[in-house]
Design an enzyme around this catalytic site. Structure first.
Site, PDB file in Angstrom:
ATOM      1  N   HIS A 150       0.841  -1.206  -0.009  1.00  0.00           N
ATOM      2  CA  HIS A 150       0.052   0.002  -0.090  1.00  0.00           C
ATOM      3  C   HIS A 150       0.785   1.266   0.195  1.00  0.00           C
ATOM      4  CE1 HIS A 150       0.750   1.214   4.226  1.00  0.00           C
ATOM      5  NE2 HIS A 150       0.553  -0.188   4.530  1.00  0.00           N
ATOM      6  N   GLU A 156      -1.871  -7.195   7.198  1.00  0.00           N
ATOM      7  CA  GLU A 156      -0.494  -7.045   7.929  1.00  0.00           C
ATOM      8  C   GLU A 156      -0.305  -7.924   9.426  1.00  0.00           C
ATOM      9  OE1 GLU A 156       2.605  -6.913   7.670  1.00  0.00           O
ATOM     10  OE2 GLU A 156       3.059  -4.714   7.425  1.00  0.00           O
TER      11      GLU A 156
END
Length: 203
Positions: free
Chosen positions: A15, A86
């Site tokens: 990202h 994550e």
């Protein structure tokens, strides 16, 4: 495998920038938006990803990954994949590694994991589970995800233990490709790593 059935290639996209990726704070469950620079970084991926025909497009459920996917022009076909989120940093969420090491000298997330969060064994199992599902796919698959999970996934893709992920670096809004060695079609390889317009310019 014939041209009609192309081998799997995983296009892993980290990202774009967030406030905590800029500061270096561990960002797992905290659902931060992209910064203005992070949004610009994501848009810069359009000419790289737009021409690619993807068999599937998967994104972490966190908004920073979904927004990167959208600004890169791939939102319409994106599917949420929880295994792309994550590392869960538990008690170390929002902390800098340097601050953690003041209390726990020598700490390494890839070796020690996080109290109240995920262990290296749990990350290994998650990465392996994702890979086991993806290897049944043919063609190119886009994965919008996060930094340290990406390092772990790359290590596991080429058969290394998760701790070896600490030797890789992933910048924000970077593109990496996990595939196979053309000379040895059964051998998994890293075909491209940590590429981005910014990294290309900066060398």
């Amino acid at each position: 495998m014939s041209a009609l059935h192309p081998p799997l290639s995983l296009y892993f996209i980290r990202h774009g920038q967030t406030e905590w990726s800029l500061s270096g704070q561990h960002t797992g469950r905290t659902d931060l938006p992209l910064t203005a620079k992070g949004e610009d970084q994501a848009r810069e991926l359009v000419p790289w990803l737009g021409p690619v025909h993807f068999a599937r497009i998967l994104t972490s459920p966190r908004q920073r990954a979904q927004r990167t996917c959208a600004l890169a022009g791939l939102e319409a076909r994106a599917e949420i994949e929880p295994d792309l989120q994550e590392w869960d940093y538990g008690d170390y969420e929002g902390k800098l590694s340097s601050d953690v090491r003041k209390q726990r000298p020598g700490w390494d997330v890839f070796r020690d994991g996080c109290p109240g969060g995920e262990t290296p064994d749990q990350i290994t199992a998650r990465a392996d589970r994702l890979i086991a599902r993806l290897v049944t796919t043919e063609g190119k698959v886009a994965l919008f995800s996060h930094g340290e999970f990406g390092l772990a996934l790359a290590a596991r893709w080429i058969g290394l233990p998760v701790i070896d992920g600490q030797h890789f670096v992933l910048g924000t809004a970077s593109l990496s490709i996990l595939g196979y060695n053309p000379a040895h079609p059964e051998l998994r390889a890293i075909a491209l790593w940590n590429a981005s317009p910014a990294n290309t310019i900066e060398g």
